[in-house]
Design a protein around this motif. Structure first.
Motif, short mmCIF file in Angstrom:
data_model
loop_
_atom_site.label_atom_id
_atom_site.label_comp_id
_atom_site.label_asym_id
_atom_site.label_seq_id
_atom_site.Cartn_x
_atom_site.Cartn_y
_atom_site.Cartn_z
N SER A 12 0.50 -1.77 0.09
CA SER A 12 0.04 0.30 -0.37
C SER A 12 0.46 1.21 0.00
O SER A 12 0.79 1.96 -0.75
CB SER A 12 -0.97 -0.19 0.86
OG SER A 12 -0.31 0.14 2.45
N LEU A 15 2.06 2.31 -3.71
CA LEU A 15 0.33 2.44 -3.72
C LEU A 15 0.65 3.75 -4.28
O LEU A 15 -0.43 5.10 -5.28
CB LEU A 15 -1.02 1.44 -4.18
CG LEU A 15 -0.40 0.22 -4.60
CD1 LEU A 15 -1.77 -1.07 -3.98
CD2 LEU A 15 -0.10 0.08 -6.06
N SER A 17 -1.44 4.92 -2.25
CA SER A 17 -3.41 5.35 -2.19
C SER A 17 -3.98 4.79 -0.52
O SER A 17 -3.79 4.08 -0.01
CB SER A 17 -4.41 4.12 -2.90
OG SER A 17 -3.58 2.74 -2.50
N THR A 18 -4.88 5.78 -0.51
CA THR A 18 -5.56 5.58 0.93
C THR A 18 -6.29 4.42 0.98
O THR A 18 -7.02 4.58 -0.14
CB THR A 18 -5.78 7.71 1.60
OG1 THR A 18 -6.69 7.60 0.76
CG2 THR A 18 -4.84 8.10 1.45
N GLN A 21 -9.64 6.45 -0.29
CA GLN A 21 -9.90 6.36 -2.33
C GLN A 21 -10.26 5.06 -2.75
O GLN A 21 -10.71 4.62 -3.97
CB GLN A 21 -8.45 6.68 -2.88
CG GLN A 21 -7.44 8.29 -2.41
CD GLN A 21 -6.95 8.64 -2.89
OE1 GLN A 21 -5.49 8.01 -2.80
NE2 GLN A 21 -6.27 9.32 -2.68
N THR A 22 -9.32 4.37 -2.33
CA THR A 22 -9.21 2.70 -2.77
C THR A 22 -10.71 1.99 -2.38
O THR A 22 -11.22 2.09 -2.60
CB THR A 22 -8.49 1.71 -1.49
OG1 THR A 22 -7.42 2.09 -1.97
CG2 THR A 22 -8.66 -0.07 -2.40
N THR A 25 -12.78 3.70 -5.07
CA THR A 25 -12.16 3.75 -6.53
C THR A 25 -13.76 1.65 -6.78
O THR A 25 -14.88 1.59 -7.58
CB THR A 25 -10.77 2.94 -6.52
OG1 THR A 25 -10.55 4.21 -6.21
CG2 THR A 25 -10.46 2.18 -7.81
#
Length: 80
Positions: A12, A15, A17-18, A21-22, A25
């Motif tokens: 993680s 990537l 991304s928090t 955000q995941t 998405t």
């Protein structure tokens, strides 16, 4: 990739991304796929309805339904 203090890979961090955000998405992908499915199925069922109304003795609805599926899958594949 980096490893944490237990020697495990921290994916993680790479990537960037928090979790918010995941989650956003993931939820948007599920919602958009459900909308895509509903639209395609609605149009296909409309073809079935028109087939039953206009010419019940001649089954022609699979042709536009298959064309719709192939076209929409091609479009989605090209789009994303």
């Amino acid at each position: 990739m980096t490893t944490n203090n237990r020697g495990r890979t921290a994916v993680s961090e790479n990537l960037g991304s928090t979790p918010t955000q995941t989650l956003r998405t993931l939820v948007s992908a599920v919602v958009l796929s459900l909308v895509f499915f509903a639209v395609v199925m609605g149009v296909a069922m409309t073809c079935v309805m028109y087939n039953a109304r206009w010419s019940p003795n001649l089954v022609w609805f699979p042709l536009p339904a298959i064309a719709l599926l192939v076209g929409s899958i091609y479009w989605a594949n090209k789009r994303w």
